[in-house]
Design a protein around this motif. Structure first.
Motif, PDB file in Angstrom:
ATOM      1  N   GLY A  46     -99.914  37.369 -12.617  1.00 44.12           N
ATOM      2  CA  GLY A  46     -98.487  37.551 -12.879  1.00 44.12           C
ATOM      3  C   GLY A  46     -97.756  38.126 -11.679  1.00 44.12           C
ATOM      4  O   GLY A  46     -96.645  37.696 -11.340  1.00 44.12           O
ATOM      5  N   TRP A  50     -94.892  35.768  -9.911  1.00 44.87           N
ATOM      6  CA  TRP A  50     -93.510  36.231  -9.966  1.00 44.87           C
ATOM      7  C   TRP A  50     -93.033  36.807  -8.636  1.00 44.87           C
ATOM      8  O   TRP A  50     -91.830  36.777  -8.346  1.00 44.87           O
ATOM      9  CB  TRP A  50     -93.321  37.219 -11.111  1.00 44.87           C
ATOM     10  N   SER A  51     -93.937  37.299  -7.809  1.00 43.08           N
ATOM     11  CA  SER A  51     -93.544  37.718  -6.463  1.00 43.08           C
ATOM     12  C   SER A  51     -93.157  36.512  -5.616  1.00 43.08           C
ATOM     13  O   SER A  51     -92.188  36.574  -4.839  1.00 43.08           O
ATOM     14  CB  SER A  51     -94.679  38.472  -5.771  1.00 43.08           C
ATOM     15  N   ILE A  53     -91.963  33.698  -6.780  1.00 44.95           N
ATOM     16  CA  ILE A  53     -90.654  33.259  -7.288  1.00 44.95           C
ATOM     17  C   ILE A  53     -89.554  34.159  -6.752  1.00 44.95           C
ATOM     18  O   ILE A  53     -88.505  33.686  -6.296  1.00 44.95           O
ATOM     19  CB  ILE A  53     -90.670  33.231  -8.835  1.00 44.95           C
ATOM     20  N   GLY A  54     -89.774  35.464  -6.761  1.00 51.69           N
ATOM     21  CA  GLY A  54     -88.797  36.402  -6.217  1.00 51.69           C
ATOM     22  C   GLY A  54     -88.589  36.220  -4.724  1.00 51.69           C
ATOM     23  O   GLY A  54     -87.460  36.324  -4.218  1.00 51.69           O
ATOM     24  N   GLY A  70     -89.665  40.853  -9.086  1.00 52.66           N
ATOM     25  CA  GLY A  70     -90.600  39.832  -9.555  1.00 52.66           C
ATOM     26  C   GLY A  70     -92.011  40.375  -9.699  1.00 52.66           C
ATOM     27  O   GLY A  70     -92.720  40.042 -10.652  1.00 52.66           O
ATOM     28  N   LEU A  73     -92.023  42.527 -12.799  1.00 58.12           N
ATOM     29  CA  LEU A  73     -91.968  41.658 -13.971  1.00 58.12           C
ATOM     30  C   LEU A  73     -93.315  40.978 -14.210  1.00 58.12           C
ATOM     31  O   LEU A  73     -93.761  40.851 -15.350  1.00 58.12           O
ATOM     32  CB  LEU A  73     -90.872  40.609 -13.797  1.00 58.12           C
ATOM     33  N   GLY A  74     -93.971  40.557 -13.139  1.00 56.10           N
ATOM     34  CA  GLY A  74     -95.283  39.927 -13.270  1.00 56.10           C
ATOM     35  C   GLY A  74     -96.339  40.877 -13.801  1.00 56.10           C
ATOM     36  O   GLY A  74     -97.178  40.497 -14.615  1.00 56.10           O
TER      37      GLY A  74
END
Length: 112
Positions: A46, A50-51, A53-54, A70, A73-74
């Protein structure tokens, strides 16, 4: 040419009941290790996804903080997934004081 590693009586190289594969598949011997690896994979996976994506959004929008959001959030999402799969709860099988956190088999809510 014949492979000497395969058992003589086992079809397609599968081991019989005396092989090590039956002991390795026993859930009582390695359940804690497998659950720990699953939790680790969810959280690290995660964070990485998400990193990235960020990082992509930071690159597009010219910011520098979305990659950190991100990653957070992950990590939270990975812990949430592992908790929902029942990997982070401490269940005691001999002691029935703790209620099961899994959904019921019939799909109905057990709340009273």
């Amino acid at each position: 040419m014949r492979d000497p590693k395969k058992a003589a009586g086992a079809p397609h190289g599968k081991r019989g009941t005396n092989g090590a594969s039956s002991a390795a598949s026993d859930p009582s011997t390695d359940g804690g290790y497998n659950a720990g690896m699953a939790v680790f994979s969810y959280i690290i996976g995660g964070i990485i996804v998400w990193s990235l994506i960020g990082w992509g959004l930071d690159y597009l929008w010219g910011t520098r903080w979305i990659v950190l959001a991100g990653a957070l959030l992950g990590a939270v999402g990975g812990f949430y997934l592992s908790h929902m799969h029942g990997l982070t709860s401490s269940r005691k099988t001999a002691d029935e004081r703790h209620a099961s956190s899994a959904p019921s088999q019939d799909g109905k809510d057990n709340a009273k």
